[in-house]
Design an enzyme around this catalytic site. Sequence first.
Site, PDB file in Angstrom:
ATOM      1  N   ALA A 256      -3.149  -0.973  -8.009  1.00  0.00           N
ATOM      2  CA  ALA A 256      -2.028  -1.105  -9.036  1.00  0.00           C
ATOM      3  C   ALA A 256      -2.987  -0.507 -10.193  1.00  0.00           C
ATOM      4  CB  ALA A 256      -2.092  -2.777  -9.338  1.00  0.00           C
TER       5      ALA A 256
ATOM      6  N   GLY B 108      -4.194  -2.443  -4.397  1.00  0.00           N
ATOM      7  CA  GLY B 108      -2.531  -2.364  -4.105  1.00  0.00           C
ATOM      8  C   GLY B 108      -2.247  -1.270  -3.372  1.00  0.00           C
TER       9      GLY B 108
ATOM     10  N   GLU C 207      -2.717  -2.332   0.294  1.00  0.00           N
ATOM     11  CA  GLU C 207      -1.849  -3.249   0.414  1.00  0.00           C
ATOM     12  C   GLU C 207      -0.262  -2.922   0.870  1.00  0.00           C
ATOM     13  OE1 GLU C 207      -2.796  -5.456  -3.028  1.00  0.00           O
ATOM     14  OE2 GLU C 207      -3.057  -7.457  -1.872  1.00  0.00           O
TER      15      GLU C 207
ATOM     16  N   GLU D 189     -10.305  -5.545  -5.599  1.00  0.00           N
ATOM     17  CA  GLU D 189     -10.000  -6.319  -6.759  1.00  0.00           C
ATOM     18  C   GLU D 189     -11.303  -7.348  -7.188  1.00  0.00           C
ATOM     19  OE1 GLU D 189      -8.299  -5.858  -4.007  1.00  0.00           O
ATOM     20  OE2 GLU D 189      -6.118  -5.618  -4.551  1.00  0.00           O
TER      21      GLU D 189
HETATM   22  C1  HXC Z   1      -5.433   3.052 -13.221  1.00  0.00           C
HETATM   23  C2  HXC Z   1      -6.873   4.612 -12.040  1.00  0.00           C
HETATM   24  C3  HXC Z   1      -7.050   3.718 -11.064  1.00  0.00           C
HETATM   25  C4  HXC Z   1      -6.361   2.649 -10.881  1.00  0.00           C
HETATM   26  C5  HXC Z   1      -7.989   5.585 -10.714  1.00  0.00           C
HETATM   27  N1  HXC Z   1      -7.727   5.605 -11.985  1.00  0.00           N
HETATM   28  N2  HXC Z   1      -7.840   4.394 -10.068  1.00  0.00           N
HETATM   29  N3  HXC Z   1      -6.173   4.237 -13.154  1.00  0.00           N
HETATM   30  N4  HXC Z   1      -5.668   2.380 -12.294  1.00  0.00           N
HETATM   31  N5  HXC Z   1      -6.202   1.642  -9.925  1.00  0.00           N
HETATM   32  C6  HXC Z   1      -7.608   6.823 -12.815  1.00  0.00           C
HETATM   33  C7  HXC Z   1      -9.222   6.544 -13.265  1.00  0.00           C
HETATM   34  O1  HXC Z   1      -9.188   5.987 -14.367  1.00  0.00           O
HETATM   35  C8  HXC Z   1      -9.221   8.256 -13.899  1.00  0.00           C
HETATM   36  O2  HXC Z   1      -8.556   8.472 -14.921  1.00  0.00           O
HETATM   37  C9  HXC Z   1      -8.643   9.006 -12.585  1.00  0.00           C
HETATM   38  O3  HXC Z   1      -7.656   8.046 -11.942  1.00  0.00           O
HETATM   39  C10 HXC Z   1      -9.460   9.664 -11.670  1.00  0.00           C
HETATM   40  O4  HXC Z   1     -10.246   8.639 -11.118  1.00  0.00           O
HETATM   41  P1  HXC Z   1     -11.699   8.633 -11.048  1.00  0.00           P
HETATM   42  O5  HXC Z   1     -12.343   7.186 -11.327  1.00  0.00           O
HETATM   43  O6  HXC Z   1     -12.520   9.521 -12.112  1.00  0.00           O
HETATM   44  O7  HXC Z   1     -12.224   9.435  -9.624  1.00  0.00           O
HETATM   45  P2  HXC Z   1     -13.325   9.410  -8.722  1.00  0.00           P
HETATM   46  O8  HXC Z   1     -14.544   9.239  -9.421  1.00  0.00           O
HETATM   47  O9  HXC Z   1     -13.293  10.120  -7.628  1.00  0.00           O
HETATM   48  O10 HXC Z   1     -13.140   7.815  -8.076  1.00  0.00           O
HETATM   49  C11 HXC Z   1     -12.008   7.280  -7.258  1.00  0.00           C
HETATM   50  C12 HXC Z   1     -12.034   5.755  -7.130  1.00  0.00           C
HETATM   51  C13 HXC Z   1     -12.014   5.129  -8.616  1.00  0.00           C
HETATM   52  C14 HXC Z   1     -13.179   5.286  -6.489  1.00  0.00           C
HETATM   53  C15 HXC Z   1     -10.673   5.574  -6.286  1.00  0.00           C
HETATM   54  O11 HXC Z   1     -11.027   5.757  -9.337  1.00  0.00           O
HETATM   55  C16 HXC Z   1     -11.833   3.632  -8.430  1.00  0.00           C
HETATM   56  O12 HXC Z   1     -12.693   3.022  -8.167  1.00  0.00           O
HETATM   57  N6  HXC Z   1     -10.593   3.088  -9.125  1.00  0.00           N
HETATM   58  C17 HXC Z   1     -10.137   1.808  -9.046  1.00  0.00           C
HETATM   59  C18 HXC Z   1     -10.042   1.153  -7.565  1.00  0.00           C
HETATM   60  C19 HXC Z   1      -9.405  -0.080  -7.692  1.00  0.00           C
HETATM   61  O13 HXC Z   1     -10.174  -1.174  -8.194  1.00  0.00           O
HETATM   62  N7  HXC Z   1      -8.291  -0.487  -7.024  1.00  0.00           N
HETATM   63  C20 HXC Z   1      -7.884  -1.996  -7.290  1.00  0.00           C
HETATM   64  C21 HXC Z   1      -7.078  -2.116  -8.275  1.00  0.00           C
HETATM   65  S1  HXC Z   1      -6.693  -3.576  -8.619  1.00  0.00           S
HETATM   66  P3  HXC Z   1      -8.921   9.469 -16.246  1.00  0.00           P
HETATM   67  O14 HXC Z   1      -8.208   9.165 -17.379  1.00  0.00           O
HETATM   68  O15 HXC Z   1     -10.420   8.800 -16.732  1.00  0.00           O
HETATM   69  O16 HXC Z   1      -9.200  10.871 -15.741  1.00  0.00           O
HETATM   70  C22 HXC Z   1      -5.120  -3.871  -7.640  1.00  0.00           C
HETATM   71  C23 HXC Z   1      -4.687  -5.207  -7.677  1.00  0.00           C
HETATM   72  C24 HXC Z   1      -3.536  -5.489  -6.566  1.00  0.00           C
HETATM   73  O17 HXC Z   1      -4.888  -2.840  -7.068  1.00  0.00           O
HETATM   74  C25 HXC Z   1      -2.936  -6.554  -6.521  1.00  0.00           C
HETATM   75  C26 HXC Z   1      -1.314  -6.429  -6.792  1.00  0.00           C
HETATM   76  C27 HXC Z   1      -1.045  -5.199  -6.198  1.00  0.00           C
END
Ligand code: HXC
Length: 259
Positions: free
Chosen positions: A66, A110, A113, A133
Amino acid sequence: MNYELITTRIEGDKVAVITLNRPKQLNALNDALMDELGDALKHFDANANIGCMVITGSEKAFAAGADIGAMANYSFVDVYKSDYISRNWETIRSVRKPVIAAVSGFALGGGCELAMMCDFIIAADNARFGQPEIKIGVIPGAGGTQRLPRAISKSKAMDMALTGRMMDAAEAERAGLVSRVVPLANLMEETLAAALMIASYSQLATMAAKESVNRAFESSLSDGVMFERRLFHALFATTDQKEGMDAFVNKRPARFSNL
Ligand code: HXC
């Protein structure tokens, strides 16, 4: 259909492919994207020609979760009043035709999911699944704590949800999260072959098979078997059962009419 955050195309007349398309954000799933995805799924489900749908992302990310930036400042009142997640993520559960997730790269939070809400997952060898998360102070909110234990056991689900670690494609296949792992270069070819095969069968039978397998997660064994038996019996009322069995007996290809 004019979408901004997904693209859609038809393959072989009978398969709809929906591609998540926010590459710069690794397909982070915001409300607008989920609205478009739900709209496309409902549209293709209602299209009589379509027998199977595929949801996919980019090579680097199916979806990295998400959209954290969008969620960061939500209050309880915001999410509760707007029915966040239930409002649009659940649309996929009402889709009656089969939906395959073709996953390459990250399927996190998400994204994992969403893949699990599909009927099955075909993974590229670079796929990585996780429920991270916990690292941002919350828990999975689109079914992760419920579908993971059903798919991969309590122990592994707890490991994933509590440590937030990622699982690679090989581990995901061993654990039963994905149905098969294929080389990245072959992901769409293999997925489309499966989707076209499904779409070549009677839609009545594929919808009944999907409904019956899903029932296994909602009922006792004897109730589930009874549900299956009644659907099996009901299919004898269809033209497609006559056609399919006659084609086998007479050693010819079946031509299903979805009647
Ligand atoms: C918003 C995101 C994002 C996310 C990545 N980006 N994941 N933006 N929401 N979930 C954005 C980054 O901010 C970045 O933007 C760009 O995408 C590239 O990501 P990087 O981090 O620079 O890439 P990398 O170093 O290759 O790392 C990849 C990654 C990391 C390991 C996937 O991005 C990451 O940990 N993302 C978050 C994963 C996460 O926590 N997912 C769960 C979310 S909570 P910029 O602008 O800086 O270039 C969730 C709740 C679910 O899903 C419940 C309800 C559905």
